[in-house]
Motif scaffolding. Structure first.
Motif, PDB file in Angstrom:
ATOM      1  N   SER A 214       1.095  -1.131  -0.062  1.00  9.77           N
ATOM      2  CA  SER A 214      -0.034  -0.089   0.083  1.00  9.77           C
ATOM      3  C   SER A 214       0.893   1.395  -0.242  1.00  9.77           C
ATOM      4  O   SER A 214       1.670   1.419   0.811  1.00  9.77           O
ATOM      5  CB  SER A 214      -0.917  -0.065   1.290  1.00  9.77           C
ATOM      6  OG  SER A 214      -1.512   1.099   1.291  1.00  9.77           O
TER       7      SER A 214
ATOM      8  N   GLU B 166       4.116   3.236  -4.905  1.00  6.30           N
ATOM      9  CA  GLU B 166       3.522   3.367  -6.252  1.00  6.30           C
ATOM     10  C   GLU B 166       4.696   2.429  -7.251  1.00  6.30           C
ATOM     11  O   GLU B 166       4.371   1.958  -8.057  1.00  6.30           O
ATOM     12  CB  GLU B 166       3.592   4.757  -6.658  1.00  6.30           C
ATOM     13  CG  GLU B 166       2.269   5.429  -6.008  1.00  6.30           C
ATOM     14  CD  GLU B 166       2.158   7.033  -6.571  1.00  6.30           C
ATOM     15  OE1 GLU B 166       2.499   7.345  -7.594  1.00  6.30           O
ATOM     16  OE2 GLU B 166       1.525   7.710  -5.682  1.00  6.30           O
TER      17      GLU B 166
ATOM     18  N   GLN C 243       4.318  -0.970  -6.942  1.00  9.19           N
ATOM     19  CA  GLN C 243       3.158  -1.397  -7.389  1.00  9.19           C
ATOM     20  C   GLN C 243       3.180  -1.530  -8.947  1.00  9.19           C
ATOM     21  O   GLN C 243       2.675  -2.534  -9.519  1.00  9.19           O
ATOM     22  CB  GLN C 243       1.771  -0.583  -7.058  1.00  9.19           C
ATOM     23  CG  GLN C 243       1.561  -0.596  -5.539  1.00  9.19           C
ATOM     24  CD  GLN C 243       0.440   0.131  -5.444  1.00  9.19           C
ATOM     25  OE1 GLN C 243      -0.422   0.411  -6.023  1.00  9.19           O
ATOM     26  NE2 GLN C 243       0.312   0.838  -3.872  1.00  9.19           N
TER      27      GLN C 243
ATOM     28  N   HIS D  40      -5.940   0.089   1.274  1.00  7.02           N
ATOM     29  CA  HIS D  40      -5.974   1.702   0.757  1.00  7.02           C
ATOM     30  C   HIS D  40      -4.790   1.897  -0.034  1.00  7.02           C
ATOM     31  O   HIS D  40      -3.767   0.921   0.267  1.00  7.02           O
ATOM     32  CB  HIS D  40      -5.962   2.448   1.944  1.00  7.02           C
ATOM     33  CG  HIS D  40      -7.238   2.280   2.855  1.00  7.02           C
ATOM     34  ND1 HIS D  40      -8.617   2.204   2.052  1.00  7.02           N
ATOM     35  CD2 HIS D  40      -7.326   1.761   3.966  1.00  7.02           C
ATOM     36  CE1 HIS D  40      -9.465   2.045   3.072  1.00  7.02           C
ATOM     37  NE2 HIS D  40      -8.890   1.623   4.180  1.00  7.02           N
ATOM     38  N   ASP D  41      -4.794   2.934  -0.696  1.00  9.33           N
ATOM     39  CA  ASP D  41      -3.536   3.130  -1.631  1.00  9.33           C
ATOM     40  C   ASP D  41      -3.009   2.132  -2.588  1.00  9.33           C
ATOM     41  O   ASP D  41      -1.682   2.049  -2.726  1.00  9.33           O
ATOM     42  CB  ASP D  41      -2.373   3.806  -0.891  1.00  9.33           C
ATOM     43  CG  ASP D  41      -2.797   4.763  -0.063  1.00  9.33           C
ATOM     44  OD1 ASP D  41      -3.492   5.900  -0.539  1.00  9.33           O
ATOM     45  OD2 ASP D  41      -2.525   5.448   1.089  1.00  9.33           O
TER      46      ASP D  41
ATOM     47  N   GLY E 232      -2.937   1.189  -6.325  1.00 12.99           N
ATOM     48  CA  GLY E 232      -2.899   1.789  -7.404  1.00 12.99           C
ATOM     49  C   GLY E 232      -4.144   0.909  -8.409  1.00 12.99           C
ATOM     50  O   GLY E 232      -4.478  -0.174  -8.121  1.00 12.99           O
ATOM     51  N   MET E 233      -4.789   1.882  -9.316  1.00 11.33           N
ATOM     52  CA  MET E 233      -5.793   1.325  -9.830  1.00 11.33           C
ATOM     53  C   MET E 233      -5.650   0.184 -10.979  1.00 11.33           C
ATOM     54  O   MET E 233      -6.441  -0.809 -11.015  1.00 11.33           O
ATOM     55  CB  MET E 233      -6.851   2.537 -10.658  1.00 11.33           C
ATOM     56  CG  MET E 233      -7.404   3.607  -9.856  1.00 11.33           C
ATOM     57  SD  MET E 233      -8.083   4.957 -10.761  1.00 11.33           S
ATOM     58  CE  MET E 233      -8.723   4.409 -12.344  1.00 11.33           C
ATOM     59  N   GLU E 234      -4.449   0.343 -11.452  1.00 10.57           N
ATOM     60  CA  GLU E 234      -3.949  -0.634 -12.317  1.00 10.57           C
ATOM     61  C   GLU E 234      -3.772  -2.170 -11.537  1.00 10.57           C
ATOM     62  O   GLU E 234      -4.302  -3.201 -12.262  1.00 10.57           O
ATOM     63  CB  GLU E 234      -2.881  -0.533 -12.927  1.00 10.57           C
ATOM     64  CG  GLU E 234      -2.781   0.307 -14.255  1.00 10.57           C
ATOM     65  CD  GLU E 234      -1.418   0.551 -15.000  1.00 10.57           C
ATOM     66  OE1 GLU E 234      -0.349   0.481 -14.128  1.00 10.57           O
ATOM     67  OE2 GLU E 234      -1.262   0.729 -16.244  1.00 10.57           O
TER      68      GLU E 234
ATOM     69  N   ARG F  50      -4.911  -2.959  -8.581  1.00 12.72           N
ATOM     70  CA  ARG F  50      -6.450  -3.460  -8.205  1.00 12.72           C
ATOM     71  C   ARG F  50      -7.203  -3.988  -9.359  1.00 12.72           C
ATOM     72  O   ARG F  50      -7.879  -4.851  -8.898  1.00 12.72           O
ATOM     73  CB  ARG F  50      -7.052  -2.152  -7.574  1.00 12.72           C
ATOM     74  CG  ARG F  50      -8.262  -2.495  -6.962  1.00 12.72           C
ATOM     75  CD  ARG F  50      -9.142  -1.329  -6.328  1.00 12.72           C
ATOM     76  NE  ARG F  50      -8.236  -0.605  -5.118  1.00 12.72           N
ATOM     77  CZ  ARG F  50      -7.893  -0.966  -4.032  1.00 12.72           C
ATOM     78  NH1 ARG F  50      -8.647  -2.150  -3.228  1.00 12.72           N
ATOM     79  NH2 ARG F  50      -7.445  -0.368  -2.938  1.00 12.72           N
ATOM     80  N   ALA F  51      -7.475  -3.355 -10.413  1.00 14.95           N
ATOM     81  CA  ALA F  51      -7.993  -3.872 -11.383  1.00 14.95           C
ATOM     82  C   ALA F  51      -7.704  -5.368 -11.853  1.00 14.95           C
ATOM     83  O   ALA F  51      -8.336  -6.036 -11.983  1.00 14.95           O
ATOM     84  CB  ALA F  51      -8.145  -2.784 -12.638  1.00 14.95           C
TER      85      ALA F  51
ATOM     86  N   SER G 217      -8.394  -7.765  -9.030  1.00 11.12           N
ATOM     87  CA  SER G 217      -9.623  -7.871  -9.060  1.00 11.12           C
ATOM     88  C   SER G 217     -10.504  -9.012 -10.070  1.00 11.12           C
ATOM     89  O   SER G 217     -11.450  -9.531  -9.874  1.00 11.12           O
ATOM     90  CB  SER G 217     -10.735  -6.371  -9.145  1.00 11.12           C
ATOM     91  OG  SER G 217     -10.360  -5.978  -7.897  1.00 11.12           O
TER      92      SER G 217
END
Length: 162
Positions: A53, A56, A59, A88-89, A91-93, A95-96, A99
């Motif tokens: 978390s 960046e 990640q 939390h924190d 990154g969207m890439e 996390r996606a 997921s």
């Protein structure tokens, strides 16, 4: 740690080890060797996902590794103390990407399950304890398996001392 069976190799690392290796690779310019290590194994197991978390650059590197592994139909398994949605924190890439896989939250065992786990683990180590004693230990462990393992290790250590 690296494990090898007849047909598959597995690389098991903690996120902290991964983070150290990312920093070392950047510092020494050994990015190629670093990536090769994480791409070679058939199965990559990373523990402690919550610790990435807010980091960046790491990640991004992890996302690149996971993305390439998925394109090559190689397995990636993450474990952590929190479900993906509670980290939390992240990154969207990444996390996606994560997921898109199978996400399972394993609940803390209930009192009966903890009692049985303690009893079985002690039996596996040659200790026959009454269920009441196992239940007492279970009642005094508030979290999951890691704390139970710690309590069992204390019991085993006391057995060695006395």
């Amino acid at each position: 740690k690296e494990y090898e069976s007849k047909h598959k190799t597995t690389l098991c690392v903690s996120v902290n080890q991964f983070l150290e290796e990312v920093l070392d690779a950047i510092r020494t310019g050994a990015n190629t060797e670093f990536r090769k290590k994480y791409h070679q194994a058939d199965v990559l197991l990373i523990d402690g996902l919550q610790y990435i978390s807010g980091k960046e650059a790491s990640q991004k590197e992890l996302f690149n590794i996971v993305d390439r592994r998925l394109l090559e139909n190689k397995q990636v398994v993450f474990s952590g103390e929190h479900s993906l949605g509670r980290i939390h924190d992240l990154g969207m890439e990444l996390r996606a990407c994560l997921s898109g896989g199978l996400c399972i939250e394993i609940q803390t065992p209930d009192l009966d399950a903890k009692t049985k786990i303690i009893s079985e683990k002690l039996k596996n180590n040659g200790i026959e304890w009454p269920m009441d004693a196992c239940r007492y230990v279970a009642l005094n462990t508030s979290s999951g398996i890691k704390q139970i393992e710690g309590e069992i290790n204390k019991i085993l250590a006391f057995r060695e001392l006395f």
